[in-house]
Enzyme design. Sequence first.
Site, PDB file in Angstrom:
ATOM      1  N   TRP A  56     -29.332  22.574   3.304  1.00  0.00           N
ATOM      2  CA  TRP A  56     -29.917  23.044   2.050  1.00  0.00           C
ATOM      3  C   TRP A  56     -30.355  21.891   1.147  1.00  0.00           C
ATOM      4  O   TRP A  56     -30.910  22.115   0.084  1.00  0.00           O
ATOM      5  CB  TRP A  56     -28.894  23.908   1.311  1.00  0.00           C
ATOM      6  CG  TRP A  56     -27.551  23.256   1.223  1.00  0.00           C
ATOM      7  CD1 TRP A  56     -27.150  22.312   0.320  1.00  0.00           C
ATOM      8  CD2 TRP A  56     -26.459  23.446   2.111  1.00  0.00           C
ATOM      9  NE1 TRP A  56     -25.865  21.913   0.586  1.00  0.00           N
ATOM     10  CE2 TRP A  56     -25.403  22.598   1.681  1.00  0.00           C
ATOM     11  CE3 TRP A  56     -26.250  24.260   3.224  1.00  0.00           C
ATOM     12  CZ2 TRP A  56     -24.172  22.538   2.322  1.00  0.00           C
ATOM     13  CZ3 TRP A  56     -25.022  24.198   3.858  1.00  0.00           C
ATOM     14  CH2 TRP A  56     -23.997  23.354   3.413  1.00  0.00           C
ATOM     15  N   GLU A  69     -24.844  27.526  -2.757  1.00  0.00           N
ATOM     16  CA  GLU A  69     -23.874  27.255  -3.813  1.00  0.00           C
ATOM     17  C   GLU A  69     -22.738  28.272  -3.804  1.00  0.00           C
ATOM     18  O   GLU A  69     -21.569  27.923  -3.971  1.00  0.00           O
ATOM     19  CB  GLU A  69     -24.566  27.249  -5.181  1.00  0.00           C
ATOM     20  CG  GLU A  69     -25.564  26.131  -5.398  1.00  0.00           C
ATOM     21  CD  GLU A  69     -24.932  24.755  -5.320  1.00  0.00           C
ATOM     22  OE1 GLU A  69     -23.692  24.640  -5.424  1.00  0.00           O
ATOM     23  OE2 GLU A  69     -25.673  23.774  -5.145  1.00  0.00           O
ATOM     24  N   GLN A  74     -15.118  26.818  -3.125  1.00  0.00           N
ATOM     25  CA  GLN A  74     -13.798  26.840  -2.476  1.00  0.00           C
ATOM     26  C   GLN A  74     -13.883  26.693  -0.946  1.00  0.00           C
ATOM     27  O   GLN A  74     -12.977  27.115  -0.235  1.00  0.00           O
ATOM     28  CB  GLN A  74     -13.064  28.153  -2.812  1.00  0.00           C
ATOM     29  CG  GLN A  74     -12.916  28.435  -4.286  1.00  0.00           C
ATOM     30  CD  GLN A  74     -11.770  27.659  -4.928  1.00  0.00           C
ATOM     31  OE1 GLN A  74     -11.212  26.760  -4.321  1.00  0.00           O
ATOM     32  NE2 GLN A  74     -11.420  28.008  -6.143  1.00  0.00           N
ATOM     33  N   THR A  75     -14.970  26.140  -0.444  1.00  0.00           N
ATOM     34  CA  THR A  75     -15.170  26.078   1.011  1.00  0.00           C
ATOM     35  C   THR A  75     -15.676  24.701   1.420  1.00  0.00           C
ATOM     36  O   THR A  75     -16.530  24.122   0.744  1.00  0.00           O
ATOM     37  CB  THR A  75     -16.198  27.155   1.446  1.00  0.00           C
ATOM     38  OG1 THR A  75     -15.717  28.446   1.077  1.00  0.00           O
ATOM     39  CG2 THR A  75     -16.425  27.125   2.951  1.00  0.00           C
ATOM     40  N   GLY A 113     -13.836  33.961   3.691  1.00  0.00           N
ATOM     41  CA  GLY A 113     -12.842  34.121   2.631  1.00  0.00           C
ATOM     42  C   GLY A 113     -13.453  34.313   1.249  1.00  0.00           C
ATOM     43  O   GLY A 113     -14.669  34.294   1.068  1.00  0.00           O
ATOM     44  N   TYR A 152     -21.952  26.368 -13.603  1.00  0.00           N
ATOM     45  CA  TYR A 152     -22.188  25.399 -12.532  1.00  0.00           C
ATOM     46  C   TYR A 152     -23.325  25.856 -11.612  1.00  0.00           C
ATOM     47  O   TYR A 152     -24.273  25.110 -11.347  1.00  0.00           O
ATOM     48  CB  TYR A 152     -20.920  25.167 -11.703  1.00  0.00           C
ATOM     49  CG  TYR A 152     -21.238  24.486 -10.403  1.00  0.00           C
ATOM     50  CD1 TYR A 152     -21.491  23.124 -10.362  1.00  0.00           C
ATOM     51  CD2 TYR A 152     -21.379  25.219  -9.224  1.00  0.00           C
ATOM     52  CE1 TYR A 152     -21.840  22.497  -9.194  1.00  0.00           C
ATOM     53  CE2 TYR A 152     -21.736  24.601  -8.039  1.00  0.00           C
ATOM     54  CZ  TYR A 152     -21.960  23.245  -8.029  1.00  0.00           C
ATOM     55  OH  TYR A 152     -22.337  22.640  -6.868  1.00  0.00           O
ATOM     56  N   ASP A 170     -18.857  19.998 -11.013  1.00  0.00           N
ATOM     57  CA  ASP A 170     -17.937  20.553 -10.021  1.00  0.00           C
ATOM     58  C   ASP A 170     -16.761  19.591  -9.851  1.00  0.00           C
ATOM     59  O   ASP A 170     -16.618  18.616 -10.602  1.00  0.00           O
ATOM     60  CB  ASP A 170     -18.654  20.827  -8.695  1.00  0.00           C
ATOM     61  CG  ASP A 170     -19.072  19.556  -7.963  1.00  0.00           C
ATOM     62  OD1 ASP A 170     -18.874  18.447  -8.506  1.00  0.00           O
ATOM     63  OD2 ASP A 170     -19.601  19.664  -6.847  1.00  0.00           O
ATOM     64  N   CYS A 234     -17.707   0.624  -3.420  1.00  0.00           N
ATOM     65  CA  CYS A 234     -18.273   1.400  -4.526  1.00  0.00           C
ATOM     66  C   CYS A 234     -19.118   0.515  -5.441  1.00  0.00           C
ATOM     67  O   CYS A 234     -18.635  -0.498  -5.964  1.00  0.00           O
ATOM     68  CB  CYS A 234     -17.147   2.049  -5.325  1.00  0.00           C
ATOM     69  SG  CYS A 234     -17.728   2.962  -6.770  1.00  0.00           S
ATOM     70  N   CYS A 240     -15.232   0.450 -13.375  1.00  0.00           N
ATOM     71  CA  CYS A 240     -14.397   1.651 -13.199  1.00  0.00           C
ATOM     72  C   CYS A 240     -13.047   1.436 -13.875  1.00  0.00           C
ATOM     73  O   CYS A 240     -12.278   0.552 -13.479  1.00  0.00           O
ATOM     74  CB  CYS A 240     -14.210   1.951 -11.717  1.00  0.00           C
ATOM     75  SG  CYS A 240     -13.118   3.365 -11.402  1.00  0.00           S
TER      76      CYS A 240
END
Length: 380
Positions: A56, A69, A74-75, A113, A152, A170, A234, A240
Amino acid sequence: MCSLNKQEPLHIFEFMPTKKAAKKAGRGQEKTGQAPFFSKELMRWNEEKNTRLMPWKGEKDPYKIWLSEVMLQQTRVEQGWHYYLRFVKQFPTVATLAAAKDEAVFKLWEGLGYYSRCRNLLAAARQIMTAHGGKFPTHYSEIIQLKGVGAYTAAAIASFAFSQNYAVVDGNVIRLLARYFGIEQACDSTEGKKKFANLAQELIDPNDPSAYNQAIMDFGATVCKPAAPACSDCPLQKKCVALASNKISQLPVKTKKIQKRERWLYYAIIHGPKGTLVKERLGKDIWKHLFDFPGLERTDFAEFNTGWWEKWLLEQYGIKATCRQISAPLSQVLTHQNIKAVFIQFTTRAAKDIATFEWATDERLALLPFPKIIRDHLGK
Protein backbone atom coordinates in the site's frame (compact mmCIF):
# COMPACT_ATOMS: atom_id res chain seq x y z
CA MET A 1 0.43 3.20 5.49
CA CYS A 2 0.58 2.41 9.16
CA SER A 3 3.61 0.48 10.29
CA LEU A 4 2.51 -0.75 13.69
CA ASN A 5 3.37 -4.13 15.07
CA LYS A 6 1.53 -6.26 17.59
CA GLN A 7 3.73 -5.16 20.46
CA GLU A 8 3.15 -1.49 19.77
CA PRO A 9 -0.61 -0.81 19.90
CA LEU A 10 -2.24 1.95 17.95
CA HIS A 11 -2.97 5.19 19.76
CA ILE A 12 -5.92 7.05 18.25
CA PHE A 13 -6.21 10.70 19.17
CA GLU A 14 -9.41 12.63 18.65
CA PHE A 15 -7.49 15.85 19.27
CA MET A 16 -6.16 17.73 16.26
CA PRO A 17 -4.12 20.82 17.17
CA THR A 18 -4.63 24.28 15.77
CA LYS A 19 -1.66 25.93 14.10
CA LYS A 20 -1.33 28.28 17.07
CA ALA A 21 -1.28 25.43 19.57
CA ALA A 22 1.18 23.48 17.45
CA LYS A 23 3.62 26.40 17.32
CA LYS A 24 3.37 26.83 21.08
CA ALA A 25 4.05 23.14 21.70
CA GLY A 26 7.12 23.08 19.50
CA ARG A 27 8.63 26.39 20.59
CA GLY A 28 10.91 24.87 23.24
CA GLN A 29 12.36 22.39 20.82
CA GLU A 30 12.98 25.01 18.14
CA LYS A 31 15.10 27.07 20.55
CA THR A 32 17.57 24.20 20.87
CA GLY A 33 17.57 23.52 17.16
CA GLN A 34 16.24 20.01 17.68
CA ALA A 35 13.04 20.39 15.64
CA PRO A 36 14.54 21.68 12.34
CA PHE A 37 17.34 19.12 12.52
CA PHE A 38 14.82 16.35 13.24
CA SER A 39 12.60 17.07 10.23
CA LYS A 40 15.50 17.71 7.85
CA GLU A 41 17.37 14.51 8.75
CA LEU A 42 14.20 12.44 8.76
CA MET A 43 13.35 13.51 5.20
CA ARG A 44 16.96 12.93 4.12
CA TRP A 45 16.84 9.41 5.57
CA ASN A 46 13.53 8.76 3.81
CA GLU A 47 14.94 9.76 0.45
CA GLU A 48 18.31 8.02 0.74
CA LYS A 49 17.87 5.00 3.01
CA ASN A 50 14.21 4.11 3.45
CA THR A 51 13.85 0.88 1.50
CA ARG A 52 10.87 -0.51 3.41
CA LEU A 53 8.41 -2.09 0.97
CA MET A 54 4.67 -2.58 1.55
CA PRO A 55 1.93 -3.12 -1.04
CA TRP A 56 0.00 0.00 0.00
CA LYS A 57 3.03 2.29 0.16
CA GLY A 58 2.71 5.18 -2.28
CA GLU A 59 -0.97 4.36 -2.82
CA LYS A 60 -3.22 7.34 -3.67
CA ASP A 61 -6.58 5.57 -3.72
CA PRO A 62 -8.24 6.63 -0.42
CA TYR A 63 -10.23 3.38 -0.28
CA LYS A 64 -7.08 1.23 -0.35
CA ILE A 65 -5.27 3.51 2.10
CA TRP A 66 -8.24 3.29 4.47
CA LEU A 67 -8.34 -0.49 4.12
CA SER A 68 -4.64 -0.84 4.95
CA GLU A 69 -4.85 1.52 7.92
CA VAL A 70 -7.82 -0.30 9.45
CA MET A 71 -6.22 -3.71 8.95
CA LEU A 72 -2.93 -2.67 10.53
CA GLN A 73 -4.45 -1.40 13.75
CA GLN A 74 -3.10 -3.71 16.47
CA THR A 75 -1.67 -5.99 13.75
CA ARG A 76 1.83 -6.74 12.50
CA VAL A 77 2.56 -5.64 8.93
CA GLU A 78 3.57 -9.19 7.98
CA GLN A 79 0.15 -10.50 9.00
CA GLY A 80 -1.90 -7.64 7.57
CA TRP A 81 -0.07 -7.76 4.23
CA HIS A 82 -1.78 -10.95 3.03
CA TYR A 83 -5.21 -9.91 4.27
CA TYR A 84 -4.88 -6.59 2.46
CA LEU A 85 -4.05 -8.27 -0.86
CA ARG A 86 -6.96 -10.70 -0.51
CA PHE A 87 -9.42 -7.91 0.35
CA VAL A 88 -8.31 -5.71 -2.54
CA LYS A 89 -8.69 -8.64 -4.92
CA GLN A 90 -12.16 -9.62 -3.72
CA PHE A 91 -13.41 -6.11 -2.97
CA PRO A 92 -11.47 -3.75 -5.29
CA THR A 93 -13.71 -0.73 -4.64
CA VAL A 94 -15.72 0.69 -1.78
CA ALA A 95 -18.89 -0.13 -3.74
CA THR A 96 -18.03 -3.85 -3.94
CA LEU A 97 -17.29 -3.93 -0.20
CA ALA A 98 -20.52 -2.12 0.66
CA ALA A 99 -22.56 -4.55 -1.45
CA ALA A 100 -20.96 -7.68 0.02
CA LYS A 101 -22.73 -9.97 2.45
CA ASP A 102 -21.57 -9.50 6.02
CA GLU A 103 -20.83 -13.20 6.35
CA ALA A 104 -18.49 -13.17 3.34
CA VAL A 105 -16.56 -10.16 4.64
CA PHE A 106 -16.17 -11.63 8.11
CA LYS A 107 -15.02 -14.90 6.57
CA LEU A 108 -12.29 -13.07 4.66
CA TRP A 109 -11.33 -11.26 7.87
CA GLU A 110 -11.24 -14.54 9.83
CA GLY A 111 -8.06 -14.85 11.90
CA LEU A 112 -7.11 -11.17 11.76
CA GLY A 113 -8.81 -10.46 15.09
CA TYR A 114 -10.31 -7.28 16.56
CA TYR A 115 -13.53 -7.91 14.67
CA SER A 116 -15.05 -4.54 15.57
CA ARG A 117 -12.72 -3.20 12.84
CA CYS A 118 -14.49 -5.39 10.31
CA ARG A 119 -17.93 -4.28 11.50
CA ASN A 120 -16.88 -0.63 11.27
CA LEU A 121 -15.33 -1.20 7.85
CA LEU A 122 -18.64 -2.49 6.50
CA ALA A 123 -20.64 0.28 8.18
CA ALA A 124 -18.33 3.00 6.82
CA ALA A 125 -18.37 1.55 3.29
CA ARG A 126 -22.18 1.68 3.31
CA GLN A 127 -22.05 5.16 4.84
CA ILE A 128 -19.91 6.29 1.90
CA MET A 129 -22.43 4.86 -0.55
CA THR A 130 -25.45 6.51 1.08
CA ALA A 131 -24.05 9.78 2.44
CA HIS A 132 -21.37 10.51 -0.19
CA GLY A 133 -22.85 9.03 -3.35
CA GLY A 134 -20.30 6.26 -3.45
CA LYS A 135 -17.32 8.64 -3.56
CA PHE A 136 -14.75 8.53 -0.80
CA PRO A 137 -14.80 11.88 1.10
CA THR A 138 -11.83 14.06 0.24
CA HIS A 139 -11.22 16.17 3.35
CA TYR A 140 -10.15 15.33 6.89
CA SER A 141 -13.29 16.88 8.41
CA GLU A 142 -15.49 14.51 6.37
CA ILE A 143 -13.23 11.46 6.59
CA ILE A 144 -13.21 11.54 10.39
CA GLN A 145 -17.03 11.30 10.38
CA LEU A 146 -16.88 7.80 8.93
CA LYS A 147 -17.76 4.95 11.26
CA GLY A 148 -14.72 3.71 13.17
CA VAL A 149 -12.36 6.38 11.77
CA GLY A 150 -10.42 8.37 14.36
CA ALA A 151 -7.90 11.18 14.09
CA TYR A 152 -4.98 8.91 13.18
CA THR A 153 -6.72 7.13 10.30
CA ALA A 154 -8.31 10.35 9.04
CA ALA A 155 -4.90 12.08 9.05
CA ALA A 156 -3.31 9.16 7.19
CA ILE A 157 -5.96 9.15 4.46
CA ALA A 158 -6.02 12.95 4.16
CA SER A 159 -2.23 13.21 3.84
CA PHE A 160 -1.49 10.11 1.76
CA ALA A 161 -4.40 10.38 -0.68
CA PHE A 162 -4.95 14.13 -0.82
CA SER A 163 -1.63 15.67 0.39
CA GLN A 164 -3.36 17.52 3.23
CA ASN A 165 -1.27 18.84 6.09
CA TYR A 166 -2.30 16.48 8.92
CA ALA A 167 0.25 14.64 11.04
CA VAL A 168 -0.20 10.97 11.88
CA VAL A 169 0.38 9.96 15.50
CA ASP A 170 0.74 6.22 16.01
CA GLY A 171 2.84 4.12 18.36
CA ASN A 172 5.94 4.42 16.17
CA VAL A 173 5.66 8.21 16.03
CA ILE A 174 5.10 8.51 19.78
CA ARG A 175 8.14 6.37 20.56
CA LEU A 176 10.41 8.34 18.23
CA LEU A 177 9.25 11.74 19.51
CA ALA A 178 9.44 10.69 23.15
CA ARG A 179 13.01 9.47 22.78
CA TYR A 180 14.38 12.19 20.55
CA PHE A 181 12.90 15.09 22.54
CA GLY A 182 13.16 13.33 25.92
CA ILE A 183 9.45 13.62 26.69
CA GLU A 184 8.74 11.96 30.04
CA GLN A 185 5.06 12.85 30.18
CA ALA A 186 2.86 9.74 29.93
CA CYS A 187 1.78 9.28 26.32
CA ASP A 188 -1.51 7.65 27.38
CA SER A 189 -2.60 10.58 29.58
CA THR A 190 -4.93 13.29 28.28
CA GLU A 191 -2.25 15.96 28.43
CA GLY A 192 0.34 13.61 26.99
CA LYS A 193 -1.84 12.82 23.99
CA LYS A 194 -2.28 16.54 23.31
CA LYS A 195 1.44 17.18 23.67
CA PHE A 196 2.43 14.49 21.17
CA ALA A 197 -0.31 15.52 18.72
CA ASN A 198 0.76 19.18 18.86
CA LEU A 199 4.43 18.36 18.45
CA ALA A 200 3.80 15.98 15.55
CA GLN A 201 1.81 18.65 13.76
CA GLU A 202 4.55 21.23 14.33
CA LEU A 203 7.21 18.96 12.84
CA ILE A 204 5.39 17.86 9.68
CA ASP A 205 6.75 19.05 6.35
CA PRO A 206 3.89 21.17 4.91
CA ASN A 207 5.39 20.88 1.43
CA ASP A 208 5.20 17.10 1.40
CA PRO A 209 3.04 15.81 4.31
CA SER A 210 2.55 12.44 2.64
CA ALA A 211 6.28 11.68 2.42
CA TYR A 212 6.91 13.04 5.90
CA ASN A 213 4.19 10.93 7.52
CA GLN A 214 5.43 7.81 5.77
CA ALA A 215 9.01 8.61 6.76
CA ILE A 216 8.32 9.09 10.47
CA MET A 217 6.30 5.86 10.71
CA ASP A 218 8.87 3.84 8.77
CA PHE A 219 11.71 5.30 10.83
CA GLY A 220 9.96 4.29 14.05
CA ALA A 221 9.33 0.80 12.71
CA THR A 222 12.81 0.10 11.34
CA VAL A 223 15.28 2.30 13.24
CA CYS A 224 13.79 3.58 16.51
CA LYS A 225 12.24 0.19 17.30
CA PRO A 226 10.62 -0.74 20.63
CA ALA A 227 13.40 -3.19 21.44
CA ALA A 228 17.00 -3.11 20.20
CA PRO A 229 16.75 0.23 18.33
CA ALA A 230 19.49 0.88 15.79
CA CYS A 231 20.95 3.86 17.64
CA SER A 232 24.43 3.43 16.19
CA ASP A 233 23.05 3.88 12.66
CA CYS A 234 20.51 6.56 13.55
CA PRO A 235 20.99 9.90 11.76
CA LEU A 236 19.26 11.63 14.69
CA GLN A 237 21.58 10.26 17.37
CA LYS A 238 23.65 13.36 18.04
CA LYS A 239 20.60 15.32 19.26
CA CYS A 240 18.58 12.46 20.75
CA VAL A 241 17.87 13.26 24.41
CA ALA A 242 17.08 9.66 25.38
CA LEU A 243 20.37 8.39 23.95
CA ALA A 244 22.37 11.12 25.67
CA SER A 245 20.68 10.47 29.02
CA ASN A 246 20.61 6.67 28.70
CA LYS A 247 16.79 6.54 28.80
CA ILE A 248 16.06 4.69 25.55
CA SER A 249 14.42 1.78 27.36
CA GLN A 250 12.40 4.08 29.63
CA LEU A 251 10.67 6.08 26.90
CA PRO A 252 7.90 6.51 26.03
CA VAL A 253 6.25 6.52 29.45
CA LYS A 254 2.93 4.73 29.85
CA THR A 255 0.82 4.71 33.00
CA LYS A 256 -1.99 2.33 32.14
CA LYS A 257 -1.52 -1.41 32.49
CA ILE A 258 -3.88 -3.84 30.81
CA GLN A 259 -5.71 -6.14 33.21
CA LYS A 260 -6.43 -9.46 31.54
CA ARG A 261 -9.49 -11.56 32.34
CA GLU A 262 -9.31 -15.35 32.04
CA ARG A 263 -12.23 -17.16 30.42
CA TRP A 264 -12.78 -20.90 29.94
CA LEU A 265 -15.16 -21.72 27.08
CA TYR A 266 -16.52 -25.26 26.71
CA TYR A 267 -17.96 -25.97 23.27
CA ALA A 268 -20.26 -28.84 22.35
CA ILE A 269 -19.65 -29.81 18.72
CA ILE A 270 -22.72 -31.85 17.88
CA HIS A 271 -22.75 -33.82 14.64
CA GLY A 272 -26.22 -34.91 13.51
CA PRO A 273 -27.96 -36.13 10.35
CA LYS A 274 -28.43 -32.54 9.11
CA GLY A 275 -24.94 -31.31 9.90
CA THR A 276 -23.26 -29.58 12.86
CA LEU A 277 -25.14 -27.32 15.27
CA VAL A 278 -23.86 -23.73 15.14
CA LYS A 279 -25.00 -20.23 16.07
CA GLU A 280 -24.03 -16.66 15.28
CA ARG A 281 -22.58 -14.68 18.18
CA LEU A 282 -24.62 -11.57 18.90
CA GLY A 283 -24.71 -9.06 21.73
CA LYS A 284 -21.81 -7.01 23.07
CA ASP A 285 -19.34 -9.78 23.80
CA ILE A 286 -16.20 -10.65 21.82
CA TRP A 287 -16.44 -12.10 18.29
CA LYS A 288 -19.76 -10.48 17.40
CA HIS A 289 -21.14 -11.82 14.07
CA LEU A 290 -18.77 -14.77 14.08
CA PHE A 291 -20.07 -18.29 14.63
CA ASP A 292 -19.54 -20.82 17.39
CA PHE A 293 -21.28 -23.79 19.03
CA PRO A 294 -23.51 -24.48 22.03
CA GLY A 295 -21.54 -24.35 25.22
CA LEU A 296 -20.92 -23.00 28.66
CA GLU A 297 -18.40 -20.67 30.27
CA ARG A 298 -16.46 -20.97 33.50
CA THR A 299 -13.65 -19.06 35.18
CA ASP A 300 -11.55 -22.18 35.67
CA PHE A 301 -10.81 -25.61 34.23
CA ALA A 302 -13.57 -28.22 34.64
CA GLU A 303 -12.59 -31.86 34.22
CA PHE A 304 -16.02 -33.36 33.57
CA ASN A 305 -16.36 -36.88 32.18
CA THR A 306 -18.32 -37.97 29.09
CA GLY A 307 -21.39 -38.94 31.13
CA TRP A 308 -21.57 -35.48 32.69
CA TRP A 309 -21.46 -33.82 29.27
CA GLU A 310 -24.15 -36.11 27.82
CA LYS A 311 -26.44 -35.26 30.76
CA TRP A 312 -25.68 -31.54 30.41
CA LEU A 313 -26.50 -31.57 26.69
CA LEU A 314 -29.80 -33.33 27.28
CA GLU A 315 -30.81 -30.93 30.07
CA GLN A 316 -29.75 -27.75 28.29
CA TYR A 317 -30.82 -28.46 24.70
CA GLY A 318 -32.98 -31.57 24.83
CA ILE A 319 -30.55 -33.45 22.58
CA LYS A 320 -29.67 -37.05 23.33
CA ALA A 321 -26.16 -37.64 22.05
CA THR A 322 -23.07 -39.72 22.61
CA CYS A 323 -19.92 -37.95 23.79
CA ARG A 324 -17.04 -39.18 21.64
CA GLN A 325 -14.08 -37.05 22.65
CA ILE A 326 -12.98 -34.20 24.93
CA SER A 327 -10.10 -32.12 23.60
CA ALA A 328 -7.13 -30.71 25.46
CA PRO A 329 -7.48 -26.95 26.07
CA LEU A 330 -6.50 -24.50 23.31
CA SER A 331 -5.41 -20.94 24.10
CA GLN A 332 -5.87 -17.56 22.46
CA VAL A 333 -4.61 -14.28 23.90
CA LEU A 334 -6.69 -11.14 23.29
CA THR A 335 -5.88 -7.62 24.41
CA HIS A 336 -7.93 -7.82 27.60
CA GLN A 337 -8.67 -11.52 27.83
CA ASN A 338 -6.96 -14.88 27.98
CA ILE A 339 -9.23 -17.41 26.29
CA LYS A 340 -9.07 -21.14 26.97
CA ALA A 341 -11.33 -23.42 24.95
CA VAL A 342 -12.22 -27.09 25.35
CA PHE A 343 -14.12 -28.90 22.58
CA ILE A 344 -16.46 -31.80 23.31
CA GLN A 345 -17.40 -33.93 20.31
CA PHE A 346 -20.89 -35.48 20.17
CA THR A 347 -22.83 -37.55 17.66
CA THR A 348 -26.61 -37.75 17.62
CA ARG A 349 -29.37 -39.28 15.52
CA ALA A 350 -31.65 -36.39 16.36
CA ALA A 351 -32.33 -33.48 14.05
CA LYS A 352 -34.06 -31.21 16.56
CA ASP A 353 -34.41 -27.57 15.54
CA ILE A 354 -33.34 -25.13 18.26
CA ALA A 355 -34.10 -21.41 18.21
CA THR A 356 -31.12 -19.20 17.25
CA PHE A 357 -29.14 -22.27 16.10
CA GLU A 358 -28.79 -23.93 12.70
CA TRP A 359 -27.61 -27.31 11.47
CA ALA A 360 -24.77 -26.50 9.07
CA THR A 361 -23.58 -28.93 6.43
CA ASP A 362 -19.84 -29.42 5.95
CA GLU A 363 -20.00 -27.13 2.90
CA ARG A 364 -21.78 -24.42 4.91
CA LEU A 365 -19.40 -24.88 7.83
CA ALA A 366 -16.44 -24.16 5.55
CA LEU A 367 -17.98 -20.82 4.53
CA LEU A 368 -18.82 -19.56 8.02
CA PRO A 369 -16.47 -17.17 9.88
CA PHE A 370 -15.25 -18.56 13.21
CA PRO A 371 -12.97 -17.14 15.91
CA LYS A 372 -9.36 -18.20 15.40
CA ILE A 373 -9.36 -20.57 18.36
CA ILE A 374 -12.31 -22.51 16.89
CA ARG A 375 -10.92 -22.49 13.36
CA ASP A 376 -7.63 -23.82 14.73
CA HIS A 377 -9.49 -26.73 16.32
CA LEU A 378 -11.58 -27.44 13.22
CA GLY A 379 -8.45 -27.42 11.10
CA LYS A 380 -6.81 -30.20 13.06
